[in-house]
Structure formats: C-alpha cells, structure tokens
Design an enzyme around this catalytic site. Sequence first.
Site, PDB file in Angstrom:
ATOM      1  N   ASP A 167     -72.486  19.363  59.785  1.00  0.00           N
ATOM      2  CA  ASP A 167     -71.428  21.134  59.963  1.00  0.00           C
ATOM      3  C   ASP A 167     -71.732  21.039  58.531  1.00  0.00           C
ATOM      4  O   ASP A 167     -70.290  21.614  57.959  1.00  0.00           O
ATOM      5  CB  ASP A 167     -70.664  21.490  60.714  1.00  0.00           C
ATOM      6  CG  ASP A 167     -69.292  19.658  60.599  1.00  0.00           C
ATOM      7  OD1 ASP A 167     -69.748  19.103  59.878  1.00  0.00           O
ATOM      8  OD2 ASP A 167     -68.856  19.978  60.933  1.00  0.00           O
ATOM      9  N   ASP A 217     -54.646  33.149  36.415  1.00  0.00           N
ATOM     10  CA  ASP A 217     -54.367  32.631  35.689  1.00  0.00           C
ATOM     11  C   ASP A 217     -54.562  31.377  36.009  1.00  0.00           C
ATOM     12  O   ASP A 217     -55.660  31.200  34.632  1.00  0.00           O
ATOM     13  CB  ASP A 217     -52.570  32.981  35.066  1.00  0.00           C
ATOM     14  CG  ASP A 217     -52.789  32.327  33.666  1.00  0.00           C
ATOM     15  OD1 ASP A 217     -52.758  32.570  32.957  1.00  0.00           O
ATOM     16  OD2 ASP A 217     -52.302  30.753  34.126  1.00  0.00           O
ATOM     17  N   GLU A 273     -43.664  34.195  25.957  1.00  0.00           N
ATOM     18  CA  GLU A 273     -43.784  32.985  26.867  1.00  0.00           C
ATOM     19  C   GLU A 273     -44.282  33.129  25.211  1.00  0.00           C
ATOM     20  O   GLU A 273     -44.213  31.989  24.253  1.00  0.00           O
ATOM     21  CB  GLU A 273     -45.236  32.111  27.271  1.00  0.00           C
ATOM     22  CG  GLU A 273     -45.230  30.972  27.048  1.00  0.00           C
ATOM     23  CD  GLU A 273     -44.565  29.932  26.936  1.00  0.00           C
ATOM     24  OE1 GLU A 273     -44.436  28.684  26.609  1.00  0.00           O
ATOM     25  OE2 GLU A 273     -43.343  30.218  27.530  1.00  0.00           O
ATOM     26  N   ASP A 274     -45.412  33.734  24.408  1.00  0.00           N
ATOM     27  CA  ASP A 274     -46.422  33.166  23.536  1.00  0.00           C
ATOM     28  C   ASP A 274     -46.155  34.401  21.955  1.00  0.00           C
ATOM     29  O   ASP A 274     -46.942  34.338  21.087  1.00  0.00           O
ATOM     30  CB  ASP A 274     -48.061  32.705  24.073  1.00  0.00           C
ATOM     31  CG  ASP A 274     -48.164  32.055  24.772  1.00  0.00           C
ATOM     32  OD1 ASP A 274     -47.287  30.844  24.638  1.00  0.00           O
ATOM     33  OD2 ASP A 274     -49.240  31.845  24.984  1.00  0.00           O
TER      34      ASP A 274
END
Length: 717
Positions: A260, A140, A77-78
Amino acid sequence: MTTTADDLIRLVKGFNPKTNEKLIRDAFAYGEEMHEGQFRHSGEPYFTHPVAVAAILAEQQLDDATIITALLHDTIEDTKASYGEVAKRFGDEVAELVDGVTKLTNLQLTSTETKQAENFRKLFMAMAKDLRVILVKLSDRLHNMRTIKAMRPEKQAQKARETMDIFAPLAGRMGMQWMREELEDLAFRVLNPEARASIIRRFITLQKEAGDVIQRITADMHKELEGVGIKAEVFGRAKKPYSIWRKMEEKEQSFSRLSDIYGFRIITASEEDCYRALGAIHRRWRAVPGRFKDYISQPKTNGYRSIHTTVSGRDGKRVEVQIRTQAMHDVAETGVAAHWSYKEGVRSENPFAVDPARWIAELTEQFDSEDDHESFLEAVKLEMYTDKVFCFTPKGEVIKLPRGATPIDFAYAIHTRIGSACVGAKIDGIRVPLWTRIKNGQSVEIITAEGQTPQATWLDIATTGKAKTAIRRSLREVDRERFIKLGRELARSAFEHIGKKATDKVLATAAKNMRLGGVDALLERLGSAELTGRETVQSVYPELAENGGDEIDSRRAVIGLEPGQKFDRAPCCEPLPGERIVGITFRGKGVTLHAIDCDRLSIYEDQPERWLDLRWHDGSHPAEYGATLDLTIGNDRGVLGRICTLIGEAAANISDLNFVERKPDFFRLLVHVEVRDAAHLHSLMLTLEAENDVAEITRYRRPQGADPAPLAAEGLA
C-alpha cells in the site's frame, strides 16, 4: 514566491476580498523596518522569513490577524519593537498573538524530562489561550525546515529531530495532515538522507517497470463511479518517502514487499454519495479485511471525517482509498485551523470545523489529573503520537482510546474505581487476557471483584496516561503502608542498638528535627531506604549515635574466619559487601578475599586446602571499601568537576584518579572510589551513567596475569 506586500495581498484577496489591505501593508512595512539589517544563515534579508510564513498561512485561507501576526512574529523577540507599540499600531489581538508566538519560541521542548514536561504544559496553555499561536509557530517551523540547508549540520540535526518528535505529530494531532507529512519528510531528509534517496530511487524504478499506475487506477475509479451515477473528483498520489520508510520499519519488510504505497482520494457531492462510492469501489476491487474505518459516523476529535478503506488493485497491489465530501476535505486539509478559514470575504461556515476551545478543553482535561511531570509528559506524547480506536461498552456507549490500548485502559477510561477492581475482560463475549490489544468496533466488558488492587505488571500493559497515573498512585499507597511497617521495625532495631526505645514521641521528635511531615513520613523513608537507622538516631541522640553507630566494624565485616585471623581484599577484583566471596589463605599473611567470579581464582584450583567459604556480615557497612570505575567522558569544560560533584553527592569518596587516554573529544580515566557495598556502587554508577557527558561507564577489574598491585603501580598514574 511571495516577496512584496502586493504579492501577499493578492494571495489573501483570492479567498478574502474584504481583507483589511491597509493593515496588512502597514504590518509588512513595520516588520521590514524592524528587521532592517538582519540576515538569515543563507545571506537573505531576514524579513523574507516572516513574509514566507505569512504566505503559508494565507494558503490555508486564515484570517487577517493570523497573517499579520506572521509578519510580526519575530519583532518583539529580535528587534527593538515592544508589546505596547505592536498593540498600539495593530491592536491587542495581534499583540497578544505575537507575544504568544515569542513565548513559544523560547520554550526548549527538547530539554530534560522535567523541564520538557513543564514546557509542554506551557505549550498547551498557549494553545488554550488562542490556537492561532500554534498555527503561526507550525508555519514558522515549516519554512525553517524548507530552508534548513543554510544551517550548520549539528543545528540541522537538532531542528530535524525536534520537528520529527514534536511539531510534526502536533500538526497531525490538529488535523493538518499535509503539514505533518511535509514536516516529517523534510526532517527525514536531514536525519536519514541515504534511506530517503533509496526510496525515491526505487519509486523511479517502479514507475519505469509498471508505468503510471496512479493514472490508470484513477481512470478505473472514475469509470466505476460514473457507472453508478456518482459525480466525484478522484486524486491519486504516491505516499511520502518517510511514510513508506515508517511502514518498512513497522512491518519489517523490504520496499519490494510493501503493497500500500499508493493513496487515492475521492471527493463526492454529498455524504450519501460517500457510502455509494464505497459500495462501487468494493464491488470492483476486493476489500482488505481489517483496513476499513468510518470516520464519518465516528469523527476524530479534531473534526476529521472520511471513510478509509484499502483494496487490492491492479496486479494484487494494495491501494488506500479515502472517501469524503468537499466540506469534509476542507477540514481534513486544515484541521482545527478550519475554524478561522475565510471564503469570499466571510468566515467559512463549515459544519465539520471543530470549535478550538472545545478541542483544547478535551485535550488538556486528561492532563489536569497528572500529579507528576513524568506522567504528564507520557500522557502528552501518547495523545500526540497515536491514532484512536473506537470500542463499545456492553450498553453500546462509545469509548475512544489510543491505538494499542488494552482492557486495562478501557476500564480506567470508564472509571478509576472500575480500573482498580478489574480482574478480567471479555471482548465480543469471549474472555481474553488483560494484555490483549483492542481493535476498532469491538465490544469490551470488564469483570471486577471486591478487594482487587492494581498490580505492578499493569504498568507494562496499560498505554494511556490516565491508566498509568492511577496505577502508580495506587501502587504508591500500597508501598507506603509496607514501607511504614518496615520502617517501624528498622527504627525499633536502631534505637534498641543504643539502649533506647522508638516511642511515638521519640519518632515525632526525629521527624520534626529532620523537617519531615510526621511520624508516618519518617517511617516511610526509613522503610524505602531513603533514610538510614543511624541518621534517624542521630537526629535525636547525636552523641549516642556517634559512639554507638549501627555500622559494622570493617575489621569484623567477614563471617567464617578464625578468631584473630586477618583479611584483606584482593586488588584484582576488589570484592564489596553484598557480593559472594571466597578466601584464599596465605601463610603468615592471613586471608585474601576474592569475588566468586574473579579470574585469578583459577591459579588456586589445584590447592583446595587454601580455600575458605566466607560471607559478608549483613547490615550497614562504612563507606571505606574501594572499587575502580572505568569512565569515558566528554572533553569539555567543567565535565570532570561535575563528575566529582556527583560522586560526592552520592556519599562516595574519590581516593585516586588516573587518566588512561586523552583524545580531542573524550577522556578515558580510572576513578578509585570508596563505597559502602555493591548496592552503593551500583547506585553510583547509575547516577553517573545518567549524566549527558558520560559516554561509557564500567567497573574496572584487573585482567588475569596483570600485576595485582595498587592502581599507581599499573603505570596508569
């Protein structure tokens, strides 16, 4: 914190001594090289993020392929890395996983309804291909939420809302309850920091007042279990702030009234000991009715098994207790991910781990029948956000439904035919209304009758996507027959208006010219008001339609006037066809029409002789009646253009437009539009209200005492 390849490998070797150390080192070095020169919002090197994600997955004891995918999940992607290069270096399995995570990252799950539904489909398709893609994506998101403070405030809010709406429920649906709780709490910290801080402060105060309640109750439970010869581990904890906040919201109670807020977990050596431990706990403390669930005999679809009970502990405080074996606990911690977990270098053979392929098949099966985006999205969200109830047919078969389900949902879960023919229901032998909420363990019997069809009110009663989809489909069929019948009458009237007959051949020609799928499709649109009679006539006889249109002449639009008497509409209330009206006579000027609720009518209360009882002609009016809209819109590029386009697309015309206020972030303006009638104006306002950049919209009417002159004379031009 894991920062080097050695740190990560040491973590992996703790549960998988046979790990492919070289491949992990190579992936670490490759990822570090690809992300060289990239930095996070915090200023740290970007590669610290993939390493942290890999560490989160290693803590879940997952396989090498998943951990390597985490190290490389942002490379395609990057960076300059490609699918082919990743496949060549690390194998097709890793390359496909990295590619899957990349595609998920590009999905905008919080976009518009239609787009969101399409992307949810892609999400489930990715899950069906390999569930590990989602495991990497969830880890992630978890690390991004842990480090979210470095982002801009508006970005923090967006990510937190997305986490709360999508990723946290998804983690819970997969059985990863610890991750769900942490994601919710991290998002809660961003979305409502004051509420979270308030709950934490109250916890601290409670501990000072009551001492260490958890330690005392844990010791008491150990004592009771040892007394009956059960070896078990007991863990206690306070519930997460968001979990407490949600309970406060649901029960509409203050913190001091919540009971509770503590949870305890008992881990036994065998399934038999689970039930023995339950008996010991119930003998020592009073069980709270309606708070017992046996997920060991009826496990959740993600493999979760445990006994849940709530008891009244010290000082009458309620505590929740979960009882399970170690093997059940492992699945409860990692959910569906337990399928890939390793122990001592081999794949863990946990008898309760669910086959991911089967789990995904069950999850997606119910969505395949959805025939529109809205229904699909509704079903997905219901599936993700709700827990289950288990109920029985009269023959003893178990039916699983979302919490809050009704007999209508039960009937459709058995068969669509039974759901459609449902006329009543019995729960545990007693006749109940169809809107009754089914509880765990109840037996449900559906009463059917021939000729019964789904009712529109059932949509408000049903909760499952399957039931709602089937009801809508049936209602559409019923509406279709009604619309076709009404459409035929409208067509007959429209064609007779120009001296023609609406024969099947004429209607078929009209349908063909309008590119519709036949005569029935044409008549259905006519009957549902998607088409007008004039449009239908015009498609076959354009010249006759122009000369003999079926619109009412605006000069003869009002019933109740004397022959030749003229009228105009009062500018203060701008009455439209379809609204109740009265007339006020003016000597030498005719009649002025006012809406029945116009404030200015009070001026003429003592002059009843000037009032006329009038009404508009029924039928289609031309779009030439003015009305004024008061709009507040975002001060952003292109917003005004979109507003004008929407008005044009709604077949209305803008005759005047004036800005009233100009602020840095918003404009307020008055828009004078020309419409056919009140229904046309209402439809236009709904269209504009749905636009994201429209903050507020109302119909503008001049207040009493204001100058009833045209818009420009008000000083607003």
